[in-house]
Design a protein around this motif. Structure first.
Motif, PDB file in Angstrom:
ATOM      1  N   MET A   1       0.820  -1.206   0.000  1.00 35.50           N
ATOM      2  CA  MET A   1       0.000   0.000   0.000  1.00 35.50           C
ATOM      3  C   MET A   1       0.860   1.266   0.000  1.00 35.50           C
ATOM      4  SD  MET A   1      -3.125  -0.754  -0.287  1.00 35.50           S
ATOM      5  CE  MET A   1      -3.905   0.787   0.147  1.00 35.50           C
ATOM      6  N   ILE A   2       1.983   1.215   0.730  1.00 34.79           N
ATOM      7  CA  ILE A   2       2.883   2.367   0.752  1.00 34.79           C
ATOM      8  C   ILE A   2       3.458   2.609  -0.636  1.00 34.79           C
ATOM      9  CG2 ILE A   2       5.083   3.236   1.630  1.00 34.79           C
ATOM     10  CD1 ILE A   2       4.436   1.882   4.293  1.00 34.79           C
ATOM     11  N   ASP A   3       3.852   1.514  -1.301  1.00 36.94           N
ATOM     12  CA  ASP A   3       4.396   1.642  -2.660  1.00 36.94           C
ATOM     13  C   ASP A   3       3.355   2.254  -3.593  1.00 36.94           C
ATOM     14  OD1 ASP A   3       6.804   0.559  -1.921  1.00 36.94           O
ATOM     15  OD2 ASP A   3       6.257  -1.492  -2.485  1.00 36.94           O
ATOM     16  N   LEU A   4       2.099   1.797  -3.467  1.00 36.98           N
ATOM     17  CA  LEU A   4       1.027   2.310  -4.319  1.00 36.98           C
ATOM     18  C   LEU A   4       0.790   3.795  -4.059  1.00 36.98           C
ATOM     19  CD1 LEU A   4      -1.287   1.919  -6.329  1.00 36.98           C
ATOM     20  CD2 LEU A   4      -2.736   1.204  -4.399  1.00 36.98           C
ATOM     21  N   ALA A   5       0.730   4.172  -2.764  1.00 32.85           N
ATOM     22  CA  ALA A   5       0.484   5.570  -2.406  1.00 32.85           C
ATOM     23  C   ALA A   5       1.591   6.476  -2.933  1.00 32.85           C
ATOM     24  CB  ALA A   5       0.362   5.711  -0.896  1.00 32.85           C
ATOM     25  N   ILE A 137     -13.035   8.035   2.941  1.00 30.56           N
ATOM     26  CA  ILE A 137     -12.191   7.569   1.834  1.00 30.56           C
ATOM     27  C   ILE A 137     -12.166   8.599   0.711  1.00 30.56           C
ATOM     28  CG2 ILE A 137     -12.026   5.873  -0.024  1.00 30.56           C
ATOM     29  CD1 ILE A 137     -10.946   4.875   2.632  1.00 30.56           C
ATOM     30  N   LEU A 138     -13.325   9.216   0.435  1.00 27.96           N
ATOM     31  CA  LEU A 138     -13.386  10.240  -0.609  1.00 27.96           C
ATOM     32  C   LEU A 138     -12.547  11.463  -0.233  1.00 27.96           C
ATOM     33  CD1 LEU A 138     -17.162   9.988  -1.553  1.00 27.96           C
ATOM     34  CD2 LEU A 138     -15.228   9.462  -3.039  1.00 27.96           C
ATOM     35  N   LEU A 139     -12.598  11.854   1.045  1.00 26.90           N
ATOM     36  CA  LEU A 139     -11.771  12.974   1.496  1.00 26.90           C
ATOM     37  C   LEU A 139     -10.286  12.648   1.366  1.00 26.90           C
ATOM     38  CD1 LEU A 139     -13.668  14.217   4.693  1.00 26.90           C
ATOM     39  CD2 LEU A 139     -13.284  15.506   2.584  1.00 26.90           C
ATOM     40  N   LEU A 140      -9.923  11.427   1.740  1.00 25.10           N
ATOM     41  CA  LEU A 140      -8.523  11.007   1.612  1.00 25.10           C
ATOM     42  C   LEU A 140      -8.098  10.955   0.145  1.00 25.10           C
ATOM     43  CD1 LEU A 140      -8.361   8.159   4.297  1.00 25.10           C
ATOM     44  CD2 LEU A 140      -7.354  10.437   4.441  1.00 25.10           C
ATOM     45  N   LEU A 141      -9.030  10.528  -0.721  1.00 31.17           N
ATOM     46  CA  LEU A 141      -8.736  10.501  -2.151  1.00 31.17           C
ATOM     47  C   LEU A 141      -8.440  11.907  -2.670  1.00 31.17           C
ATOM     48  CD1 LEU A 141      -8.672   9.071  -4.919  1.00 31.17           C
ATOM     49  CD2 LEU A 141     -11.148   9.418  -5.050  1.00 31.17           C
ATOM     50  N   VAL A 142      -9.236  12.866  -2.223  1.00 33.06           N
ATOM     51  CA  VAL A 142      -9.021  14.254  -2.632  1.00 33.06           C
ATOM     52  C   VAL A 142      -7.652  14.745  -2.158  1.00 33.06           C
ATOM     53  CG1 VAL A 142      -9.769  16.649  -2.247  1.00 33.06           C
ATOM     54  CG2 VAL A 142     -11.441  14.891  -2.806  1.00 33.06           C
ATOM     55  N   MET A 143      -7.311  14.448  -0.896  1.00 33.67           N
ATOM     56  CA  MET A 143      -6.028  14.904  -0.361  1.00 33.67           C
ATOM     57  C   MET A 143      -4.856  14.225  -1.061  1.00 33.67           C
ATOM     58  SD  MET A 143      -6.959  17.218   1.567  1.00 33.67           S
ATOM     59  CE  MET A 143      -5.292  17.653   2.012  1.00 33.67           C
ATOM     60  N   LEU A 144      -5.009  12.938  -1.371  1.00 32.26           N
ATOM     61  CA  LEU A 144      -3.958  12.218  -2.094  1.00 32.26           C
ATOM     62  C   LEU A 144      -3.776  12.811  -3.489  1.00 32.26           C
ATOM     63  CD1 LEU A 144      -1.967   9.842  -2.325  1.00 32.26           C
ATOM     64  CD2 LEU A 144      -3.880   8.425  -3.085  1.00 32.26           C
ATOM     65  N   PHE A 145      -4.880  13.073  -4.156  1.00 35.02           N
ATOM     66  CA  PHE A 145      -4.826  13.662  -5.495  1.00 35.02           C
ATOM     67  C   PHE A 145      -4.214  15.062  -5.437  1.00 35.02           C
ATOM     68  CE2 PHE A 145      -6.636  16.136  -8.975  1.00 35.02           C
ATOM     69  CZ  PHE A 145      -6.394  15.319 -10.063  1.00 35.02           C
ATOM     70  N   PHE A 146      -4.620  15.826  -4.427  1.00 33.43           N
ATOM     71  CA  PHE A 146      -4.087  17.182  -4.245  1.00 33.43           C
ATOM     72  C   PHE A 146      -2.569  17.136  -4.071  1.00 33.43           C
ATOM     73  CE2 PHE A 146      -2.971  21.005  -1.997  1.00 33.43           C
ATOM     74  CZ  PHE A 146      -3.843  21.980  -2.479  1.00 33.43           C
TER      75      PHE A 146
END
Length: 333
Positions: A1-5, A137-146
């Protein structure tokens, strides 16, 4: 998961090993963080606001002290910062657990262990949490994308956005206090079917939260550059952060409404509506706005975040008016 992130974030070759070092240590704080969230929710549910105060105070003080020891005392890098946070969270959740134990004993003289063993009663909690999980999860997705989009614009922009996200964390912590109060009090009056006090709590809490938002705006406007200077000593990062600081000055006013409405919907356990509006806002607003403003660079990214705040406020308020008008929460008289 770390590699993916890390792959999704796309950091530069210079940043990638430090990010990996941080993540590999930081992941061990997950049990303490999750337990802390559960305890914080319980504290607010029983209207014991001192519990979260002490827990967060201990975590932040311990984190600062351990950061200093790890970096300046032991000469560690991002891994030292990560391990400091890990230990701080476990210290904080231990303090919170002790406080919760004493609070439980105060209810009836003993901890109701038999009640905790009634597994079927947990289904209502699971049903509520599944909607909150999707929203989170959606909020985390936004932050990851940001973060990923910032990284694609260079290390300086990535660092500047990280500094400015500290401002966002300050906004979140300040306004969450009012939202947590709304959760507890609205939940109490909703349970009593007391519509008058339910609306009164929302109005008064929003007034005070609005005052806090205005104060934050003034602080960021007057002292924003000084706060940036405290967070980094790299001049290029300071310059980039100062360029995008105006977005953060307006964020308290843009974000207050969704914070307060989150409290109302969690207090009434209307979390499916929260999930659905979040899906609409992320898929129908955040990503399309970002796509159309890519030519603006990092300004477009921050504009997308601002529009997410606005969209969440509008959609949640529409649901709030609909619920009140159609008697979803209270029978129409």
């Amino acid at each position: 998961m770390i590699d993916l992130a890390i792959t999704l974030m796309g950091p530069s070759a210079e940043v990638e090993p430090w990010a990996r070092l941080y993540c590999e240590a930081r992941i061990f704080s997950a049990p303490a963080v999750l337990a802390g969230y559960a305890l914080m929710g319980w504290f607010f549910g029983v209207q014991y606001s001192k519990g979260p105060l002490w827990m967060l105070l201990v975590i932040n003080i311990a984190n600062m002290v351990l950061d200093y020891v790890a970096v300046y005392g032991l000469g560690m890098a991002s891994d030292g910062v990560a391990w400091a946070t890990v230990f701080a969270h476990y210290i904080g959740v231990t303090v919170a657990g002790i406080l919760a134990w004493h609070k439980l004993k105060g209810f009836s003289g003993h901890v109701p262990m038999r009640a905790l063993a009634k597994w079927r009663e947990y289904m209502a909690l699971v049903k509520v949490n599944r909607y909150l999980f999707v929203r989170t999860i959606l909020l985390l997705l936004v932050m990851l994308f940001f973060t990923a989009q910032g990284a694609r614009q260079g290390d300086s922009i990535l660092a500047a956005n990280a500094v400015l996200l500290t401002f966002l964390m300050i906004i979140s912590n300040a306004l969450d206090g009012f939202a947590f109060s709304v959760e507890a009090l609205c939940g109490e009056y909703y349970g009593r079917k007391d519509k008058a006090n339910f609306q009164k709590v929302i109005q008064l809490s929003t007034y005070w939260a609005l005052l806090a938002a205005v104060i934050l705006m003034l602080v960021f406007w007057l002292f924003g550059n000084q706060i940036i200077a405290l967070l980094t000593n790299v001049q290029t990062v300071r310059d980039d952060a100062a360029l995008y600081l105006p977005w953060l000055i307006f964020f308290p006013l843009l974000g207050i409404w969704s914070f307060m409405l989150d409290g109302v919907f969690i207090g009434t356990t209307s979390v499916q509506q929260m999930q659905n509006t979040m899906i609409i806002c992320v898929v129908g607003v955040f990503f399309p706005v970002w796509f159309m403003t890519q030519g603006l660079g990092n300004h477009g990214l921050w504009f997308s975040q601002a529009m997410l705040f606005v969209a969440r406020a509008v959609t949640l308020y529409w649901c709030y008016l609909r619920n009140m008008k159609k008697g979803v929460w209270f029978a129409n008289s």
